[in-house]
Write a protein that holds these residues in place. Structure first.
Motif, PDB file in Angstrom:
ATOM      1  N   VAL A 161       0.832  -1.202   0.000  1.00  0.00           N
ATOM      2  CA  VAL A 161       0.000   0.000   0.000  1.00  0.00           C
ATOM      3  C   VAL A 161       0.865   1.251   0.000  1.00  0.00           C
ATOM      4  O   VAL A 161       0.667   2.158  -0.808  1.00  0.00           O
ATOM      5  CB  VAL A 161      -0.961  -0.016   1.205  1.00  0.00           C
ATOM      6  CG1 VAL A 161      -1.765   1.279   1.262  1.00  0.00           C
ATOM      7  CG2 VAL A 161      -1.902  -1.214   1.109  1.00  0.00           C
ATOM      8  N   HIS A 162       1.841   1.342   0.903  1.00  0.00           N
ATOM      9  CA  HIS A 162       2.713   2.512   0.990  1.00  0.00           C
ATOM     10  C   HIS A 162       3.908   2.141   1.864  1.00  0.00           C
ATOM     11  O   HIS A 162       3.796   1.301   2.770  1.00  0.00           O
ATOM     12  CB  HIS A 162       1.961   3.701   1.600  1.00  0.00           C
ATOM     13  CG  HIS A 162       2.621   5.019   1.379  1.00  0.00           C
ATOM     14  ND1 HIS A 162       3.619   5.495   2.198  1.00  0.00           N
ATOM     15  CD2 HIS A 162       2.416   5.985   0.438  1.00  0.00           C
ATOM     16  CE1 HIS A 162       4.011   6.685   1.781  1.00  0.00           C
ATOM     17  NE2 HIS A 162       3.293   7.008   0.703  1.00  0.00           N
ATOM     18  N   VAL A 179      -1.773   0.234   7.066  1.00  0.00           N
ATOM     19  CA  VAL A 179      -3.224   0.038   6.966  1.00  0.00           C
ATOM     20  C   VAL A 179      -3.731  -0.445   8.323  1.00  0.00           C
ATOM     21  O   VAL A 179      -3.405  -1.555   8.757  1.00  0.00           O
ATOM     22  CB  VAL A 179      -3.581  -0.994   5.871  1.00  0.00           C
ATOM     23  CG1 VAL A 179      -5.098  -1.168   5.795  1.00  0.00           C
ATOM     24  CG2 VAL A 179      -3.001  -0.575   4.531  1.00  0.00           C
ATOM     25  N   TYR A 239      -7.408   7.350   3.015  1.00  0.00           N
ATOM     26  CA  TYR A 239      -6.927   7.312   1.634  1.00  0.00           C
ATOM     27  C   TYR A 239      -7.659   6.239   0.827  1.00  0.00           C
ATOM     28  O   TYR A 239      -8.360   5.378   1.379  1.00  0.00           O
ATOM     29  CB  TYR A 239      -5.415   7.032   1.605  1.00  0.00           C
ATOM     30  CG  TYR A 239      -4.988   5.870   2.487  1.00  0.00           C
ATOM     31  CD1 TYR A 239      -5.100   4.553   2.048  1.00  0.00           C
ATOM     32  CD2 TYR A 239      -4.479   6.105   3.770  1.00  0.00           C
ATOM     33  CE1 TYR A 239      -4.709   3.497   2.856  1.00  0.00           C
ATOM     34  CE2 TYR A 239      -4.091   5.061   4.580  1.00  0.00           C
ATOM     35  CZ  TYR A 239      -4.209   3.750   4.125  1.00  0.00           C
ATOM     36  OH  TYR A 239      -3.837   2.710   4.927  1.00  0.00           O
ATOM     37  N   ARG A 240      -7.461   6.324  -0.508  1.00  0.00           N
ATOM     38  CA  ARG A 240      -7.985   5.317  -1.427  1.00  0.00           C
ATOM     39  C   ARG A 240      -6.863   4.356  -1.827  1.00  0.00           C
ATOM     40  O   ARG A 240      -5.710   4.761  -2.021  1.00  0.00           O
ATOM     41  CB  ARG A 240      -8.571   5.971  -2.675  1.00  0.00           C
ATOM     42  CG  ARG A 240      -9.289   4.979  -3.598  1.00  0.00           C
ATOM     43  CD  ARG A 240      -9.809   5.660  -4.872  1.00  0.00           C
ATOM     44  NE  ARG A 240     -10.611   6.834  -4.562  1.00  0.00           N
ATOM     45  CZ  ARG A 240     -11.874   6.799  -4.162  1.00  0.00           C
ATOM     46  NH1 ARG A 240     -12.480   5.632  -3.998  1.00  0.00           N
ATOM     47  NH2 ARG A 240     -12.522   7.912  -3.901  1.00  0.00           N
ATOM     48  N   ILE A 241      -7.217   3.086  -1.963  1.00  0.00           N
ATOM     49  CA  ILE A 241      -6.291   2.061  -2.451  1.00  0.00           C
ATOM     50  C   ILE A 241      -6.776   1.608  -3.825  1.00  0.00           C
ATOM     51  O   ILE A 241      -7.940   1.216  -3.979  1.00  0.00           O
ATOM     52  CB  ILE A 241      -6.235   0.863  -1.481  1.00  0.00           C
ATOM     53  CG1 ILE A 241      -5.747   1.314  -0.101  1.00  0.00           C
ATOM     54  CG2 ILE A 241      -5.346  -0.252  -2.042  1.00  0.00           C
ATOM     55  CD1 ILE A 241      -5.890   0.263   0.976  1.00  0.00           C
ATOM     56  N   THR A 260       3.368   1.229  -5.322  1.00  0.00           N
ATOM     57  CA  THR A 260       2.485   1.244  -4.155  1.00  0.00           C
ATOM     58  C   THR A 260       1.068   1.635  -4.571  1.00  0.00           C
ATOM     59  O   THR A 260       0.876   2.407  -5.511  1.00  0.00           O
ATOM     60  CB  THR A 260       3.004   2.238  -3.099  1.00  0.00           C
ATOM     61  OG1 THR A 260       3.153   3.523  -3.691  1.00  0.00           O
ATOM     62  CG2 THR A 260       4.349   1.769  -2.546  1.00  0.00           C
ATOM     63  N   LEU A 295      -1.481   3.130  -2.811  1.00  0.00           N
ATOM     64  CA  LEU A 295      -2.176   4.285  -2.237  1.00  0.00           C
ATOM     65  C   LEU A 295      -2.225   5.404  -3.265  1.00  0.00           C
ATOM     66  O   LEU A 295      -1.212   5.739  -3.886  1.00  0.00           O
ATOM     67  CB  LEU A 295      -1.467   4.739  -0.965  1.00  0.00           C
ATOM     68  CG  LEU A 295      -2.146   5.815  -0.121  1.00  0.00           C
ATOM     69  CD1 LEU A 295      -1.801   5.638   1.357  1.00  0.00           C
ATOM     70  CD2 LEU A 295      -1.764   7.225  -0.557  1.00  0.00           C
ATOM     71  N   ASP A 328      -2.128   8.995  -4.080  1.00  0.00           N
ATOM     72  CA  ASP A 328      -1.650  10.196  -3.381  1.00  0.00           C
ATOM     73  C   ASP A 328      -2.605  11.374  -3.497  1.00  0.00           C
ATOM     74  O   ASP A 328      -2.730  12.181  -2.563  1.00  0.00           O
ATOM     75  CB  ASP A 328      -0.282  10.608  -3.939  1.00  0.00           C
ATOM     76  CG  ASP A 328       0.804   9.605  -3.574  1.00  0.00           C
ATOM     77  OD1 ASP A 328       0.669   8.972  -2.514  1.00  0.00           O
ATOM     78  OD2 ASP A 328       1.756   9.447  -4.360  1.00  0.00           O
ATOM     79  N   LEU A 382      -5.523  11.429  -0.615  1.00  0.00           N
ATOM     80  CA  LEU A 382      -5.009  11.162   0.721  1.00  0.00           C
ATOM     81  C   LEU A 382      -5.318  12.353   1.615  1.00  0.00           C
ATOM     82  O   LEU A 382      -5.015  13.492   1.271  1.00  0.00           O
ATOM     83  CB  LEU A 382      -3.492  10.933   0.652  1.00  0.00           C
ATOM     84  CG  LEU A 382      -2.716  10.964   1.987  1.00  0.00           C
ATOM     85  CD1 LEU A 382      -3.113   9.791   2.866  1.00  0.00           C
ATOM     86  CD2 LEU A 382      -1.217  10.957   1.709  1.00  0.00           C
TER      87      LEU A 382
END
Length: 822
Positions: A527-528, A533, A560-562, A569, A571, A573, A576
């Motif tokens: 994810v990041h 998460v 945030y959105r995935i 990654t 996520l 940006d 966010l």
């Protein structure tokens, strides 16, 4: 004489039988027992009218007090009584709605005007004990002239009955004999002493076998304040537990106080389990709230000659304030694991308000480690309101189909066939051989499937047309794409229920996608690098029914959105929202339109209409960490789960420039934060639950029933071995105990409604999974809380070599079981 005769002609006229002569249209009816050992009065009708009515016989009249219902209240009451009673409905309705008295001088009917202007009518309870009286307290809107008219008519009716002649022949002296000046003053009605109100819902006392033959001695101890328990012979139960001591525990000298936050006088009552009512212990005590250390607080109740109780202040005391009856009800837990319920009643609203602010501020400071005075007045009011036992306003009452209740526990899944006589050849052992236990459920929306996580395995269950669970298959190894075995800590169905998104403990920056068609993990998503998460949720409430690829996640201070489709990654940006301060986010939920609710371990809730911006509404914290979050599909209701209560918030704005808008769409005005409601078990039930299990209340994440086009009507959660279902309609109309329960022998690990209905609940116990019909849940009574295990075993005993049948709550039908492959 002319005035009297004129009034008689006006009132009596020449009408037909059953004619109402005069009426007081609004008031409250009490039965007051001033000389009773328990010293209580009972509120019979909260809203009522009083009238004098002619009968079919000459010179005979009735005093009639009739309940007045608010819109829909009659249907609710009839529904609840229909669940419990098998007696004739007409008789039930008559007893419930009307009290009728022959208007005779033996009643000693009299009228008083109290300080403050209230008019009170009182008359003897001829079937009660000495000193017992009925009181009709007139509404303040009723004029003195109408009360005088009513009293005059009552005298004239008593004259006619006594002398068998028209009242027009009566002189003023004749009527004075019906004024009863020698009677003592009318006693003050104290509705809080009413067992009908104070037992709150422990309504099956007679049906519950008592644990001791010396209950009456124990009850006497409770009534007198003695702390010496009577000797008793314990009755064994399943599960085994120690015999309850019904007397109040002894209190110790309080710790030294740094600061006194409240000290108010009131009455002290103790909840007596055998009688099912609060028993007066002392009519004048001082209840003191004090700070005793750094963020430590203490409640002490004492009289000059005795310390009655002293407890540390925390959320475990389950505080409930009821302004209508000037009361505060709470729990006490002792070192040996026992739980008790107490009630403080104050003389007036200002006294209750002062005590409530002192207790609530202490509780809030203990939970937040921040001084009460540092938060805004609007937030203080929000917290104070949340602890009130009040009705949500302006909620329409709709008709609800009467629910059938089943008495036969033999049919109630889960069942084990180990002792079934009719299908011996199909016997199976339902308890798996491994040491893992079930721990979470994902209920399918698109297809009739449920997925149960058990260690590094996932069981797949089909929902049958007969509303049972049928074992379908077992995903025996949950592994990363690199072959590392792991036990999923969080799961979410995705992409038309074709995928399962998983999280691995100890690796918070990654998620995994399982392809359910192949039964294996096929993707690892980072994810990041720096943003973990905490939890994740669908793009909108029903997104898993579509091919929507994205979903939402939160870290401790970011939303945030995935998007699994992006390279590197996952996520996004540009979507966010990250906070500089640590908000300690803990839970996440979405509406059908994709509005977002985020809760925290601090206890506050933020409402967003979309990602990447500030919250439209910030709902202040009560202090308890929020463990789970759900939102109704339309966004009207936000449901948060704390350890020992649920928090229901109405997100619809009722006034101002944003009237009709949700808190997701537009901000609430600073002085009109949405009013929260704590959904908690009554303190009496908490005491009984704790006595049965030896554990405090600890709710699983609560959920609404849900489905496309389906209105939310129920809330499901669990604590220990109990499933708890709240009826949302009863919650919104202020029913005192708007929940049903079902007890199991094992603790409930996870629970959720079947998609599209509120009639079936899927339950995971440590080694069992089953679907429970809503009708199997019962009102919380002494018997249902205890679990009926002994009775079920006795009913199910047989002469087979294998011994008695397993109690119903421990048995699984073949179509319900999680068998050895899982």
């Amino acid at each position: 004489m002319f005035v009297l005769r004129g009034a008689a002609k006006l009132l009596f006229g020449s009408g037909n039988n059953q004619e109402t002569l005069v009426e007081l249209p609004q008031g409250q009816l009490y039965l007051v027992r001033p000389l009773s050992p328990k010293g209580y009065s009972e509120l019979l009708f909260k809203d009522a009218s009083a009238r004098i009515r002619r009968t079919a016989q000459d010179f005979q009249y009735q005093l009639v007090v009739q309940r007045v219902y608010e819109e829909g209240e009659a249907e609710l009451l009839a529904e609840e009584e229909g669940e419990d009673a098998d007696i004739d409905a007409d008789i039930l309705a008559a007893e419930r709605d009307e009290k009728t008295f022959l208007l005779d001088e033996a009643l000693h009917l009299r009228v008083e005007q109290r300080e403050g202007g209230d008019h009170v009518l009182a008359w003897r309870d001829l079937s009660g004990d000495v000193g017992d009286v009925y009181e009709f307290v007139c509404d303040t809107a009723i004029s003195s002239s109408l009360v005088d008219q009513f009293q005059l008519a009552a005298k004239q009716c008593q004259y006619e009955r006594k002398y068998r002649k028209p009242n027009t022949l009566a002189t003023e002296e004749d009527l004075q004999q019906f004024e009863f000046f020698d009677e003592p003053p009318i006693p003050q009605a104290s509705p809080i002493h009413s067992p009908a109100l104070l037992t709150r819902s422990i309504d099956s006392i007679d049906a519950m076998p008592l644990h001791s033959s010396n209950t009456s001695v124990k009850r006497e101890n409770a009534a007198t304040g003695s702390s010496t328990p009577a000797k008793s012979t314990p009755v064994k139960s399943t599960p085994a537990k120690k015999e309850r001591n019904y007397s109040p525990p002894k209190a110790t000298v309080p710790p030294e106080a740094r600061e006194v936050m409240a000290a108010e006088k009131g009455e002290l009552h103790f909840y007596d389990f055998p009688s099912g009512s609060f028993v007066l212990q002392a009519d004048s005590v001082t209840a003191t709230v004090s700070e005793i250390g750094n963020w430590k607080y203490w409640l002490q109740v004492s009289t000059p000659d005795r310390e009655w109780l002293g407890i540390p202040i925390s959320s475990e005391i389950n505080p409930v304030f009821n302004p209508e009856y000037l009361s505060f009800i709470f729990n006490q837990f002792t070192d040996d694991g026992s739980a008790y319920s107490w009630l403080l009643r104050f003389k007036d609203q200002p006294t209750l308000d002062r005590f409530q602010e002192g207790l609530t501020s202490a509780l809030w400071e203990q939970q937040n480690e921040m001084k009460w005075g540092k938060i805004k007045e609007t937030e203080q009011n929000y917290v104070l309101d949340a602890f009130n036992d009040l009705v949500l306003e302006d909620q329409p009452v709709e008709e609800e189909e009467e629910e059938e209740e089943f008495e036969d526990a033999e049919d109630d899944g889960p069942q084990s066939e180990h002792y079934d006589t009719d299908e011996e050849e199909d016997d199976v052992e339902y308890k798996p051989k491994d040491t893992d236990t079930n721990k979470s459920i994902a209920v399918g929306y698109k297809h009739d499937r449920s997925f149960v996580v058990r260690g590094s395995k996932i069981g797949v269950f089909k929902h049958t047309p007969s509303n049972h669970l049928e074992f379908s298959t077992n995903i025996s190894k949950v592994e990363t794409p690199k072959g590392e075995l792991f036990s999923p800590t969080k799961v979410m169905l995705h992409n038309e229920d074709r995928n399962l998104v998983l999280q691995k403990d100890g690796d918070p920056n990654k998620l995994y996608r399982m392809d359910l068609e192949y039964g294996k993990v096929v993707d690892e998503w980072k994810v990041h690098d720096d943003i973990p998460v905490v939890t994740f949720a669908p793009e909108n409430k029903f997104a898993q029914m579509t091919h929507e690829p994205t979903f939402l996640g939160i870290s401790r201070n970011a939303l945030y959105r995935i998007d699994p489709r992006v390279s590197g990654t996952k996520l996004v940006d540009s979507q966010l929202k990250q906070y500089a301060s640590k908000n300690d986010f803990s839970a996440l939920a979405t509406t059908e339109k994709g509005y977002i609710a985020v809760a925290s371990n601090k206890g506050d809730i933020r409402l967003f209409d979309r990602l990447g911006i500030n919250a439209k509404t910030h709902i202040p914290a009560l202090g308890e960490p929020i463990l789970g979050l759900d939102v109704s599909a339309d966004g009207r209701w936000v449901l948060a789960t704390c350890r020992n209560y649920l928090l229901l918030v109405d997100a619809l704005q009722k006034g101002g420039k944003n009237e009709g808008k949700l808190g997701f769409e537009k901000s609430f005005a600073a002085d009109s934060k949405p009013q929260p409601r704590r959904l908690a078990l009554t303190p009496e039930h908490v005491a009984q639950f704790t006595h049965e299990t030896g554990k405090p209340v600890n709710f699983t994440p609560a959920k609404f029933n849900t489905g496309t086009g389906t209105e939310e009507t129920s809330i499901i959660t669990a604590t220990g071995p109990y499933i708890i279902e709240w009826n949302l309609r009863k919650v919104l109309t202020g029913r005192k105990t708007p929940y049903l329960i079902k007890r199991y022998t094992d603790d409930v690990k996870a629970d959720d409604f079947k998609f599209g209905t509120d009639k079936n609940v899927i339950v995971a116990l440590p080694h069992e999974v089953n679907m429970v019909d809503h009708t199997r849940l019962k009102k919380p009574t002494r018997e249902s809380i205890a679990g009926d295990f002994l009775d079920a075993a006795r009913r199910g005993s047989s002469n087979r070599v294998g011994g008695p049948r397993t109690p119903a709550a421990q048995r699984l039908r073949r179509e319900d079981i999680v068998n050895s492959p899982y």
